[in-house]
Design an enzyme around this catalytic site. Structure first.
Site, PDB file in Angstrom:
ATOM      1  N   LEU A  36      19.694  53.051   6.827  1.00 37.62           N
ATOM      2  CA  LEU A  36      19.129  53.104   5.463  1.00 37.62           C
ATOM      3  C   LEU A  36      18.067  54.194   5.342  1.00 37.62           C
ATOM      4  O   LEU A  36      16.915  53.933   5.000  1.00 37.62           O
ATOM      5  CB  LEU A  36      18.566  51.735   5.041  1.00 37.62           C
ATOM      6  CG  LEU A  36      19.588  50.610   4.943  1.00 37.62           C
ATOM      7  CD1 LEU A  36      18.920  49.300   4.521  1.00 37.62           C
ATOM      8  CD2 LEU A  36      20.708  50.962   3.955  1.00 37.62           C
ATOM      9  N   THR A 139      33.430  67.802   9.096  1.00 33.39           N
ATOM     10  CA  THR A 139      33.379  68.644   7.895  1.00 33.39           C
ATOM     11  C   THR A 139      34.094  69.983   8.077  1.00 33.39           C
ATOM     12  O   THR A 139      34.197  70.487   9.209  1.00 33.39           O
ATOM     13  CB  THR A 139      31.894  68.902   7.528  1.00 33.39           C
ATOM     14  OG1 THR A 139      31.829  69.878   6.502  1.00 33.39           O
ATOM     15  CG2 THR A 139      31.110  69.427   8.724  1.00 33.39           C
ATOM     16  N   ASP A 140      34.502  70.580   6.965  1.00 35.61           N
ATOM     17  CA  ASP A 140      35.088  71.930   7.013  1.00 35.61           C
ATOM     18  C   ASP A 140      34.036  72.992   7.323  1.00 35.61           C
ATOM     19  O   ASP A 140      34.375  74.119   7.699  1.00 35.61           O
ATOM     20  CB  ASP A 140      35.819  72.257   5.700  1.00 35.61           C
ATOM     21  CG  ASP A 140      34.934  72.191   4.458  1.00 35.61           C
ATOM     22  OD1 ASP A 140      33.728  71.919   4.576  1.00 35.61           O
ATOM     23  OD2 ASP A 140      35.471  72.413   3.348  1.00 35.61           O
ATOM     24  N   GLU A 141      32.743  72.629   7.172  1.00 32.35           N
ATOM     25  CA  GLU A 141      31.688  73.644   7.353  1.00 32.35           C
ATOM     26  C   GLU A 141      31.604  74.144   8.784  1.00 32.35           C
ATOM     27  O   GLU A 141      31.011  75.194   9.037  1.00 32.35           O
ATOM     28  CB  GLU A 141      30.330  73.084   6.921  1.00 32.35           C
ATOM     29  CG  GLU A 141      30.308  72.705   5.466  1.00 32.35           C
ATOM     30  CD  GLU A 141      28.922  72.640   4.863  1.00 32.35           C
ATOM     31  OE1 GLU A 141      27.970  73.111   5.496  1.00 32.35           O
ATOM     32  OE2 GLU A 141      28.806  72.116   3.748  1.00 32.35           O
ATOM     33  N   TYR A 165      22.855  72.100   9.710  1.00 31.24           N
ATOM     34  CA  TYR A 165      23.754  70.951   9.479  1.00 31.24           C
ATOM     35  C   TYR A 165      25.108  71.179  10.138  1.00 31.24           C
ATOM     36  O   TYR A 165      25.589  70.365  10.938  1.00 31.24           O
ATOM     37  CB  TYR A 165      23.927  70.703   7.973  1.00 31.24           C
ATOM     38  CG  TYR A 165      25.130  69.822   7.666  1.00 31.24           C
ATOM     39  CD1 TYR A 165      25.127  68.471   8.003  1.00 31.24           C
ATOM     40  CD2 TYR A 165      26.280  70.352   7.069  1.00 31.24           C
ATOM     41  CE1 TYR A 165      26.233  67.663   7.739  1.00 31.24           C
ATOM     42  CE2 TYR A 165      27.390  69.558   6.804  1.00 31.24           C
ATOM     43  CZ  TYR A 165      27.361  68.205   7.146  1.00 31.24           C
ATOM     44  OH  TYR A 165      28.455  67.416   6.902  1.00 31.24           O
ATOM     45  N   ALA A 167      26.032  73.299  12.356  1.00 27.96           N
ATOM     46  CA  ALA A 167      25.965  73.466  13.815  1.00 27.96           C
ATOM     47  C   ALA A 167      25.870  72.101  14.492  1.00 27.96           C
ATOM     48  O   ALA A 167      26.509  71.859  15.535  1.00 27.96           O
ATOM     49  CB  ALA A 167      24.761  74.333  14.181  1.00 27.96           C
ATOM     50  N   LYS A 169      27.030  69.265  13.309  1.00 22.56           N
ATOM     51  CA  LYS A 169      28.340  68.606  13.190  1.00 22.56           C
ATOM     52  C   LYS A 169      29.336  69.232  14.175  1.00 22.56           C
ATOM     53  O   LYS A 169      30.146  68.542  14.782  1.00 22.56           O
ATOM     54  CB  LYS A 169      28.883  68.719  11.761  1.00 22.56           C
ATOM     55  CG  LYS A 169      28.131  67.911  10.723  1.00 22.56           C
ATOM     56  CD  LYS A 169      28.194  66.413  10.948  1.00 22.56           C
ATOM     57  CE  LYS A 169      29.545  65.801  10.657  1.00 22.56           C
ATOM     58  NZ  LYS A 169      29.505  64.307  10.707  1.00 22.56           N
ATOM     59  N   ASN A 194      34.429  69.190   0.561  1.00 25.02           N
ATOM     60  CA  ASN A 194      33.387  68.554  -0.267  1.00 25.02           C
ATOM     61  C   ASN A 194      33.913  67.342  -1.026  1.00 25.02           C
ATOM     62  O   ASN A 194      34.804  67.470  -1.861  1.00 25.02           O
ATOM     63  CB  ASN A 194      32.874  69.551  -1.311  1.00 25.02           C
ATOM     64  CG  ASN A 194      31.988  70.603  -0.707  1.00 25.02           C
ATOM     65  OD1 ASN A 194      32.430  71.345   0.165  1.00 25.02           O
ATOM     66  ND2 ASN A 194      30.755  70.686  -1.167  1.00 25.02           N
ATOM     67  N   PRO A 296      19.465  80.009   1.573  1.00 23.71           N
ATOM     68  CA  PRO A 296      19.553  80.965   2.684  1.00 23.71           C
ATOM     69  C   PRO A 296      20.836  80.737   3.495  1.00 23.71           C
ATOM     70  O   PRO A 296      21.190  79.588   3.776  1.00 23.71           O
ATOM     71  CB  PRO A 296      18.322  80.640   3.549  1.00 23.71           C
ATOM     72  CG  PRO A 296      17.446  79.776   2.711  1.00 23.71           C
ATOM     73  CD  PRO A 296      18.296  79.136   1.653  1.00 23.71           C
TER      74      PRO A 296
END
Ligand code: NAD
Ligand code: DAU
Length: 363
Positions: A36, A139-141, A165, A167, A169, A194, A296
């Site tokens: 939480l 994620t796709d990122e 983030y 990196a 993941k 997304n 950035p």
């Protein structure tokens, strides 16, 4: 799949998944472990016994705790005889990872490592890995940023994460695969694009634009607004995860995407047009669009090649962007009590103020 540990089940996708799974698999037992943080809320999925649409306490248990707490995780695996772990818990917002990366490394890397070690230990000591599954939601990122002409990301695209983030993941994905290859832990992974839909915390593009527009606040578009994401309605994502759990092959990764690829400014305009129709009070909502300083290292474009999950598991998204956006806006308009509760408990206003001021805007 009998006894399932869902991590991060009080967050956006995790709570949608719990709702989805209780309908799709009425006989499973779910243990929802969630710390939480600001992003998690029992308003998304109240504790057993409090919600109209949740089953009795025998079938659904909420545990308030941290995935980095190994003793707690091991106790839960033993106590509830968990055979399936579906791992959503994460710090998930790119802008926050730029302002303060430490919790991203802690939860996304150390937390995933703790879950893997706990599963390896407890499952290993009690009859081995047969009938077990560790599913990791990513994620796709992790694949980086695409140029306008480049082909969509496939499961074999090399990793090239570019924010704290993504990196963190990417590191967690590598750990999960290492546990398959080294220890034989039966893992599956989904890398998805997304998500949007009900219960999304309003720091992400779509709910932020909907709620700001309803409040007559500026709609902050980063940079030139020409960045492209591959939008996926959350219920479609839940269906894909369920399919991977039931039919996916251990050791495999499946890309999940919505196939919708308009740029950010076009999506914001579409949201404004739908709001003009559903909520004409503030029309035209487009007058609120405000260009602000860019994020950035902002990734320019993501797109997912979903051939593998389509051909091997028969999944395809049911919603296009227009039907998904209309359903999402209707949901936010018809849940003002959720919006009010989330705004109060999660410092939503403080975050908007801080993020917007940093980008040179004034509210
Ligand atoms: P979210 O931020 O809405 O929810 C995250 C949940 O995890 C919250 O309930 C939070 O309380 C919980 N949590 C955070 N740290 C924890 C910890 N240490 N221990 C236990 N619980 C903790 O995230 P989301 O958007 O629902 O994303 C879920 C997963 O899907 C994440 O792994 C994210 O990386 C991935 N993902 C999200 C998207 C998206 O568009 N939202 C897209 C691709 C992948
Ligand atoms: O691609 C999957 C990822 O999608 C997930 O892994 C992340 O957890 C999730 O947060 C999301 O990351 P994005 O950075 O793409 O999502 P976000 O909603 O923050 O931003 C979407 C796009 O909109 C991005 O190009 C930045 C832009 N944007 C965002 C906000 C919040 C704006 O122009 N204005 C805004 O106020």
């Amino acid at each position: 799949m009998q006894n399932i540990l869902v991590t991060g089940g009080a967050g956006f996708i995790g709570s949608n998944f719990v709702h989805y799974l209780l309908k799709a698999e009425p006989d499973v037992q779910i243990v929802n472990l969630d710390a939480l943080t600001y992003a998690g809320s029992l308003e998304n999925l109240p504790a057993a016994g409090c919600a109209k649409d949740l089953p009795d306490a025998e079938q659904y248990h909420f545990v308030h705790g941290d995935i980095c707490n190994r003793e707690l995780v091991e106790d839960l695996l033993r106590q509830y005889q968990i055979d399936t772990i579906v791992h959503f818990a994460a710090e998930s917002h790119v802008d926050r990872s730029i302002l303060g990366p430490a919790p991203f490394v802690q939860t996304n890397l150390v937390g995933t490592f703790t879950l893997l070690e706990s599963a390896r230990g407890v499952w290993g000591e009690s009859g081995g890995f047969d009938g077990k599954r560790f599913h990791h939601v990513s994620t796709d990122e992790v694949f980086g940023s695409l140029t306008p002409e480049a082909p969509a990301f496939s499961e074999t695209t090399p990793y090239d994460p570019r924010s704290p983030y993504s990196a963190s993941k990417a590191g967690s994905d590598h750990l999960v695969r290492a546990y398959f290859h080294t220890y034989g832990l039966p893992v599956t992974l989904t890398n998805c694009s997304n998500n949007y839909g009900p219960y999304q915390f309003p720091e992400k593009l779509i709910p932020l634009m909907i709620l700001n527009a309803l409040r007559g606040e500026p709609l902050p578009v980063y940079g030139d607004g020409r960045q492209i994401r591959d939008w996926l309605y959350v219920e479609d994502h839940c269906e894909a995860i369920h399919l991977v759990l039931t039919k996916g092959k251990p050791g495999e990764t499946y890309n999940v995407g919505g196939g919708n690829q308009p740029c950010n400014i076009d999506i914001v305009r579409q949201i404004c047009a739908i709001l003009d129709e559903f909520h004409p009070d503030g029309a035209p909502h487009e007058r609120l669009i405000t260009y602000v300083t860019d994020r950035p290292g902002h990734d320019r474009r993501y797109a997912m090649d979903i051939t593998k999950i389509q051909s091997e598991l028969g999944w395809t998204p049911r919603h296009d962007l227009t039907s998904g956006l209309r359903a999402t806006i209707e949901w936010y308009l018809s849940h003002p009590e959720w919006v009010a509760a989330i705004a109060q408990q999660s410092g939503y206003n403080d975050w908007l103020e801080k993020n917007y001021a940093k980008r040179g805007g004034k509210r």
